[in-house]
Design a protein around this motif. Structure first.
Motif, PDB file in Angstrom:
ATOM      1  N   ARG A 158       6.635  35.080  28.350  1.00  0.00           N
ATOM      2  CA  ARG A 158       7.188  36.405  28.707  1.00  0.00           C
ATOM      3  C   ARG A 158       6.074  37.292  29.266  1.00  0.00           C
ATOM      4  O   ARG A 158       5.076  37.535  28.612  1.00  0.00           O
ATOM      5  CB  ARG A 158       7.802  37.052  27.474  1.00  0.00           C
ATOM      6  CG  ARG A 158       9.031  36.293  26.985  1.00  0.00           C
ATOM      7  CD  ARG A 158       9.575  36.896  25.725  1.00  0.00           C
ATOM      8  NE  ARG A 158       9.952  38.290  25.914  1.00  0.00           N
ATOM      9  CZ  ARG A 158      10.225  39.115  24.918  1.00  0.00           C
ATOM     10  NH1 ARG A 158      10.151  38.689  23.678  1.00  0.00           N
ATOM     11  NH2 ARG A 158      10.573  40.357  25.151  1.00  0.00           N
ATOM     12  N   LEU A 159       6.284  37.754  30.490  1.00  0.00           N
ATOM     13  CA  LEU A 159       5.237  38.548  31.148  1.00  0.00           C
ATOM     14  C   LEU A 159       5.733  39.929  31.576  1.00  0.00           C
ATOM     15  O   LEU A 159       5.161  40.542  32.477  1.00  0.00           O
ATOM     16  CB  LEU A 159       4.705  37.803  32.386  1.00  0.00           C
ATOM     17  CG  LEU A 159       3.933  36.514  32.129  1.00  0.00           C
ATOM     18  CD1 LEU A 159       3.471  35.890  33.429  1.00  0.00           C
ATOM     19  CD2 LEU A 159       2.725  36.760  31.232  1.00  0.00           C
ATOM     20  N   ARG A 160       6.793  40.419  30.933  1.00  0.00           N
ATOM     21  CA  ARG A 160       7.321  41.714  31.342  1.00  0.00           C
ATOM     22  C   ARG A 160       6.274  42.827  31.176  1.00  0.00           C
ATOM     23  O   ARG A 160       6.218  43.771  31.947  1.00  0.00           O
ATOM     24  CB  ARG A 160       8.573  42.039  30.519  1.00  0.00           C
ATOM     25  CG  ARG A 160       9.285  43.305  30.999  1.00  0.00           C
ATOM     26  CD  ARG A 160      10.531  43.571  30.165  1.00  0.00           C
ATOM     27  NE  ARG A 160      11.203  44.793  30.556  1.00  0.00           N
ATOM     28  CZ  ARG A 160      12.044  44.897  31.574  1.00  0.00           C
ATOM     29  NH1 ARG A 160      12.281  43.845  32.346  1.00  0.00           N
ATOM     30  NH2 ARG A 160      12.636  46.045  31.860  1.00  0.00           N
ATOM     31  N   CYS A 161       5.403  42.663  30.160  1.00  0.00           N
ATOM     32  CA  CYS A 161       4.448  43.737  29.849  1.00  0.00           C
ATOM     33  C   CYS A 161       3.419  43.961  30.957  1.00  0.00           C
ATOM     34  O   CYS A 161       2.833  45.039  31.046  1.00  0.00           O
ATOM     35  CB  CYS A 161       3.734  43.423  28.555  1.00  0.00           C
ATOM     36  SG  CYS A 161       2.772  41.929  28.704  1.00  0.00           S
ATOM     37  N   ILE A 162       3.156  42.942  31.802  1.00  0.00           N
ATOM     38  CA  ILE A 162       2.144  43.160  32.850  1.00  0.00           C
ATOM     39  C   ILE A 162       2.800  43.608  34.157  1.00  0.00           C
ATOM     40  O   ILE A 162       2.116  43.850  35.145  1.00  0.00           O
ATOM     41  CB  ILE A 162       1.289  41.890  33.110  1.00  0.00           C
ATOM     42  CG1 ILE A 162       2.155  40.749  33.636  1.00  0.00           C
ATOM     43  CG2 ILE A 162       0.494  41.497  31.893  1.00  0.00           C
ATOM     44  CD1 ILE A 162       1.352  39.627  34.266  1.00  0.00           C
ATOM     45  N   MET A 163       4.129  43.733  34.145  1.00  0.00           N
ATOM     46  CA  MET A 163       4.832  44.113  35.370  1.00  0.00           C
ATOM     47  C   MET A 163       4.926  45.636  35.477  1.00  0.00           C
ATOM     48  O   MET A 163       5.198  46.320  34.495  1.00  0.00           O
ATOM     49  CB  MET A 163       6.233  43.497  35.372  1.00  0.00           C
ATOM     50  CG  MET A 163       7.050  43.871  36.582  1.00  0.00           C
ATOM     51  SD  MET A 163       8.545  42.896  36.750  1.00  0.00           S
ATOM     52  CE  MET A 163       9.519  43.497  35.389  1.00  0.00           C
ATOM     53  N   ASP A 164       4.685  46.151  36.687  1.00  0.00           N
ATOM     54  CA  ASP A 164       4.880  47.570  36.949  1.00  0.00           C
ATOM     55  C   ASP A 164       6.364  47.765  37.225  1.00  0.00           C
ATOM     56  O   ASP A 164       6.888  47.283  38.229  1.00  0.00           O
ATOM     57  CB  ASP A 164       4.034  47.973  38.169  1.00  0.00           C
ATOM     58  CG  ASP A 164       4.214  49.430  38.545  1.00  0.00           C
ATOM     59  OD1 ASP A 164       4.915  50.153  37.810  1.00  0.00           O
ATOM     60  OD2 ASP A 164       3.658  49.847  39.588  1.00  0.00           O
ATOM     61  N   LEU A 165       7.055  48.475  36.298  1.00  0.00           N
ATOM     62  CA  LEU A 165       8.513  48.613  36.417  1.00  0.00           C
ATOM     63  C   LEU A 165       8.916  49.723  37.387  1.00  0.00           C
ATOM     64  O   LEU A 165      10.090  49.865  37.718  1.00  0.00           O
ATOM     65  CB  LEU A 165       9.127  48.892  35.040  1.00  0.00           C
ATOM     66  CG  LEU A 165       9.072  47.698  34.087  1.00  0.00           C
ATOM     67  CD1 LEU A 165       9.362  48.131  32.670  1.00  0.00           C
ATOM     68  CD2 LEU A 165      10.063  46.626  34.518  1.00  0.00           C
ATOM     69  N   SER A 166       7.942  50.530  37.794  1.00  0.00           N
ATOM     70  CA  SER A 166       8.300  51.620  38.716  1.00  0.00           C
ATOM     71  C   SER A 166       7.380  51.610  39.930  1.00  0.00           C
ATOM     72  O   SER A 166       6.628  52.555  40.154  1.00  0.00           O
ATOM     73  CB  SER A 166       8.196  52.965  38.003  1.00  0.00           C
ATOM     74  OG  SER A 166       6.916  53.080  37.411  1.00  0.00           O
ATOM     75  N   PRO A 167       7.412  50.517  40.722  1.00  0.00           N
ATOM     76  CA  PRO A 167       6.535  50.490  41.897  1.00  0.00           C
ATOM     77  C   PRO A 167       7.031  51.506  42.930  1.00  0.00           C
ATOM     78  O   PRO A 167       8.222  51.795  42.990  1.00  0.00           O
ATOM     79  CB  PRO A 167       6.687  49.056  42.415  1.00  0.00           C
ATOM     80  CG  PRO A 167       8.026  48.620  41.951  1.00  0.00           C
ATOM     81  CD  PRO A 167       8.275  49.320  40.653  1.00  0.00           C
ATOM     82  N   PHE A 197       6.628  44.957  40.185  1.00  0.00           N
ATOM     83  CA  PHE A 197       5.496  44.439  40.950  1.00  0.00           C
ATOM     84  C   PHE A 197       4.438  43.947  39.972  1.00  0.00           C
ATOM     85  O   PHE A 197       4.160  44.599  38.967  1.00  0.00           O
ATOM     86  CB  PHE A 197       4.924  45.560  41.827  1.00  0.00           C
ATOM     87  CG  PHE A 197       3.931  45.087  42.850  1.00  0.00           C
ATOM     88  CD1 PHE A 197       4.352  44.576  44.070  1.00  0.00           C
ATOM     89  CD2 PHE A 197       2.556  45.145  42.599  1.00  0.00           C
ATOM     90  CE1 PHE A 197       3.431  44.137  45.015  1.00  0.00           C
ATOM     91  CE2 PHE A 197       1.634  44.707  43.531  1.00  0.00           C
ATOM     92  CZ  PHE A 197       2.079  44.201  44.750  1.00  0.00           C
ATOM     93  N   VAL A 198       3.848  42.775  40.257  1.00  0.00           N
ATOM     94  CA  VAL A 198       2.826  42.204  39.368  1.00  0.00           C
ATOM     95  C   VAL A 198       1.550  41.973  40.166  1.00  0.00           C
ATOM     96  O   VAL A 198       1.597  41.458  41.277  1.00  0.00           O
ATOM     97  CB  VAL A 198       3.303  40.847  38.790  1.00  0.00           C
ATOM     98  CG1 VAL A 198       2.214  40.235  37.926  1.00  0.00           C
ATOM     99  CG2 VAL A 198       4.545  41.025  37.979  1.00  0.00           C
ATOM    100  N   LEU A 199       0.417  42.355  39.589  1.00  0.00           N
ATOM    101  CA  LEU A 199      -0.863  42.131  40.262  1.00  0.00           C
ATOM    102  C   LEU A 199      -1.339  40.697  40.040  1.00  0.00           C
ATOM    103  O   LEU A 199      -1.208  40.157  38.941  1.00  0.00           O
ATOM    104  CB  LEU A 199      -1.923  43.105  39.739  1.00  0.00           C
ATOM    105  CG  LEU A 199      -1.728  44.566  40.149  1.00  0.00           C
ATOM    106  CD1 LEU A 199      -2.766  45.441  39.483  1.00  0.00           C
ATOM    107  CD2 LEU A 199      -1.801  44.730  41.659  1.00  0.00           C
ATOM    108  N   ARG A 200      -1.894  40.110  41.072  1.00  0.00           N
ATOM    109  CA  ARG A 200      -2.362  38.726  41.035  1.00  0.00           C
ATOM    110  C   ARG A 200      -3.349  38.491  39.891  1.00  0.00           C
ATOM    111  O   ARG A 200      -3.237  37.528  39.136  1.00  0.00           O
ATOM    112  CB  ARG A 200      -3.037  38.447  42.380  1.00  0.00           C
ATOM    113  CG  ARG A 200      -3.748  37.118  42.477  1.00  0.00           C
ATOM    114  CD  ARG A 200      -4.749  37.144  43.649  1.00  0.00           C
ATOM    115  NE  ARG A 200      -5.204  35.801  43.947  1.00  0.00           N
ATOM    116  CZ  ARG A 200      -4.622  35.001  44.824  1.00  0.00           C
ATOM    117  NH1 ARG A 200      -3.579  35.410  45.507  1.00  0.00           N
ATOM    118  NH2 ARG A 200      -5.089  33.790  45.032  1.00  0.00           N
TER     119      ARG A 200
END
Length: 758
Positions: free
Chosen positions: A690-699, A646-649
């Motif tokens: 690459r934007l993996r770092c701003i993604m929540d991997l455990s929503p 999940f990624v925040l706007r």
């Protein structure tokens, strides 16, 4: 790993971007993310501390910073509260006259310094002159009375006008009590500026003005707001609290305790108030820190000594007689009265505030305040019990009559058998004299007046607390009942009820105790506090042996008020303002499932999602611009809909904006990649972002068949903003806090559109 060279520059993992991980105004924080951020920070400091002495010192200072912050909050709040108390006392007295020895002395101090003051007429001394004496030279007669009356109204209007103008011009958030908003902020909501420096300055000044104007309001609720403003401002001195919203809320919980501690001089009651009434998340560490901060604040206030009696408590009482079991019946009656008045007050006040919001009344706050202030002053002046300030009135009502008391409430007839110096039965129950009957009539009128005027005063655009007016209503009712019981016992001491414990010439009934119990019952009915209220009451009065009557009345009042509606005045105001607050005390009783509440609904367009690879920067930007959602689920591909994260706007926009400015080759055609490894790209393609770092991997996810009561519990206990709904691992929809509140409103037959924010 083709294309790894250029994309190495484009991975913002190494240094987090400024702004990523922060929140917009009127949004809810992500408690889980904030807590894990703090754990990572703590782990890093601990690991470094083993490597060098400097890092070890840094680790020690980091551990100590919380206690230092509490010390500062306690000192600052205590000092401000002392200043507010002293100024309000002086300005309240200015409405009646001035001290010739120095205009900065209030009435009491002015007469203390005088040699001509007698014990019987403590309030009379040549150095203190009323406005009529200063202007016309006469202290008695109808003309002097009218002169004093007009000056009283003039000052009341002057103070209330200044208060409302300052609030309107400089800090609109400084109005009201502040406790409903602080409860909402502590549950994770963000209201920028609500706890800022302007709000603090204006609230402190206007609180003194509003209390001095004689309006039916107290300073206790607003002092909680003032203490929270102090805490929020001081948080900026410490990185640990400045950068973490969850940590800051722990400090604000402690500050709420400090507010009550300085408002009533009740440090333990303050800690319990924060725990029972305002805090959403209250770990053990916060309990200890609240205790320490409340202690420091109480100590600071005691050093300033604003009441001039070297006591910390507001209404010190000394009752000489123990209570008897028979008296539990009238105490429970007072509890029933408190509960009924609380329920009635909430309904009336919310109806009035709704009227203010939906009609043109809300467009003229200055006129409203001036009209209410004029009405209050006009009706209050002729009656000495409504003319005095709320805390003076309560103090008078709690007072136990001694032989030398000159108060009208002690206008008893002296029994014939006492000698002039008869101290032997000085405190015996005595028959009521004409002075007492006059006082009871005035009190009955004051009760009706206070009950009605408080309804329209609470919620106006000036700082207004509810503790003192509610306690005043209860104390008046209690004193009336107490005097009634006392006379009943005097004339019927041989009857079954009084036989055996109330003989003739004994002091059986203490009317002041009834006033104290009534005050607790009414405050309990309005706010629904129980444990903290009883502790505040006995800390406030020093009456330790009266805990059982207080407990009986408070519990009765809560039960009676709950029969008419479960929410207290603060929860009712939270709902009125449409804040996203999940009430921890409210049970979810319906049998709906997650699939019934989630969006998109059956007729809605499909859920807006990002794919982990294959979308360009331009496509992502247009998706974000065409929607207003706070975040987007990331899936493997639009066909499989398997959930990745999940990624925040806000984070997405900041990262793209930053990449366009700082990194070479990022254009609208660049691919956005959320995978660990960069996919193979054609040689002429622009470098990927690459934007993996701003993604929540455990929503947090629930399945579509999860019952809603469990989902609501998860939201409450973890403080979630949103939760994704899946079926066999495939993404179906999303549930936000706002969706839950709307669903609950619908189930309770209320307007779901009253929930304004997420």
């Amino acid at each position: 790993m083709n294309g790894n060279g250029p994309s190495r520059l484009v991975d913002p993992l190494e240094d987090p971007l400024p702004g990523v991980g922060t929140y917009e105004d009127f949004n809810t924080i992500d408690w889980v993310r904030e807590k894990s951020k703090d754990r990572d920070r703590h782990r890093e400091i601990t690991n470094k501390s083993r490597q060098s002495t400097v890092a070890l010192l840094h680790s020690i200072s980091d551990a100590f910073s919380g206690w230092l912050l509490m010390l500062l909050v306690g000192l600052m709040s205590g000092a401000l509260a002392g200043g507010i108390d002293i100024s309000a006392h002086w300005m309240t007295d200015v409405k009646g006259g001035l001290c010739l020895r120095g205009f900065w002395f209030n009435h009491e101090h002015c007469c203390w310094l005088s040699n001509e003051t007698t014990f019987q007429e403590r309030d009379r001394c040549p150095q203190w002159q009323s406005w009529a004496e200063l202007i016309t030279g006469k202290s008695e007669g109808p003309f002097a009375y009218i002169m004093n009356y007009l000056m009283y109204i003039f000052w009341a209007l002057m103070f209330s006008f200044l208060a409302v103008i300052l609030v309107r011009a400089f800090a609109p958030y400084a109005c009201g009590s502040g406790i409903p908003e602080i409860k909402t902020i502590l549950s994770g909501f963000i209201i920028r500026g609500y706890l800022g420096k302007w709000t603090l300055i204006i609230k402190t000044i206007t609180l003194v003005l509003a209390v001095s104007s004689g309006l039916s309001l107290g300073k206790e609720g607003p002092l909680v707001h003032v203490a929270c403003c102090c805490a929020n401002i001081l948080c900026h001195l410490f990185t640990k609290y400045r950068k973490n919203e969850a940590k800051r809320r722990e400090v604000l919980s402690a500050a709420a305790a400090v507010g009550v501690s300085v408002a009533f001089g009740a440090p333990i009651g303050g800690v319990l108030f924060s725990l029972e009434e305002v805090s959403y998340y209250f770990p053990l560490k916060t309990l200890w820190r609240s205790f320490f901060a409340a202690l420091v604040a109480a100590f600071t206030l005691r050093s300033i000594n604003p009441f001039g009696n070297s006591r910390l408590v507001l209404f010190y009482v000394e009752f000489h007689t123990p209570w008897h079991l028979v008296e539990l019946a009238p105490f429970i009656l007072l509890g029933i009265f408190g509960g009924l008045w609380g329920a009635l007050f909430i309904k009336a006040n919310i109806a009035w505030c709704r009227l203010r919001k939906t009609t043109c009344l809300g467009h003229y706050p200055v006129i409203e305040v001036l009209v209410v202030a004029a009405l209050t002053a006009l009706l209050a002046y002729p009656n000495s019990y409504t003319r005095m300030s709320g805390s003076e009135l309560i103090s008078e009502l709690f007072n136990d009559c001694s032989l030398l008391d000159s108060s009208q409430l002690c206008g008893y007839k002296q029994p014939a058998n006492t000698s002039d110096t008869g101290v032997d039965n000085s405190l015996a129950d005595r028959p009521a004299g004409p002075g007492l009957y006059t006082a009871l009539w005035q009190l009955a009128l004051a009760l009706v007046f206070k009950m009605m005027i408080t309804v329209i005063t609470f919620g106006m655009k000036v700082p207004s607390g509810l503790f003192i007016p509610s306690m005043a209503v209860g104390a008046i009712a209690g004193r009336l009942l107490g005097v009634g019981m006392e006379q009943l016992a005097y004339y019927n001491h041989d009857s079954v009820i009084f036989k055996g414990w109330c003989s003739q010439g004994a002091d059986c009934i203490t009317p002041g105790l009834y006033a104290m119990v009534g005050a607790a019952a009414c405050l309990g009915g309005v706010t629904r506090m129980t444990v903290s209220l009883v502790v505040i009451m006995f800390e406030l009065t020093g009456g330790l042996e009266y805990i059982v009557p207080l407990m009986a009345a408070t519990m009765t009042s809560k039960w009676v008020a709950d029969a008419f509606g479960r929410e207290g005045i603060y929860e009712a105001h939270i709902r009125l303002n449409g804040y996203p607050f999940l009430e921890p005390k409210e049970e979810f009783e319906h049998s709906s499932l997650a699939v019934d509440v989630m969006r998109p609904r059956r007729m809605d367009p499909a859920l807006a999602v990002l794919t982990q690879e294959g979308m360009t920067v331009g496509e992502v930007e247009s998706l974000v611009e065409s929607t207003h959602f706070s975040g987007f689920p990331v899936v493997v591909s639009s066909e499989s809909q398997r959930l990745v994260g999940f990624v925040l706007r806000r984070d997405l926009l900041i990262s793209i904006d930053n990449a366009r400015k700082r990194q070479d080759g990022i254009v609208s055609a660049s691919q956005v990649v959320f995978t660990e490894h960069t996919p193979l790209l054609p040689p002429d393609a622009p470098p990927p972002l690459r934007l993996r770092c701003i993604m929540d991997l455990s929503p947090f996810t629930v399945t579509d068949h999860t019952p809603m009561d469990i989902t609501v519990d998860i939201f409450r206990k973890l403080g979630l903003r949103q939760c994704l709904v899946t079926h066999n691992g495939r993404l179906l929809g999303i549930i936000t806090k706002k969706d839950i509140l709307k669903h609950m409103a619908q189930m309770a037959n209320r307007d779901p559109d009253s929930i304004l924010f997420n």
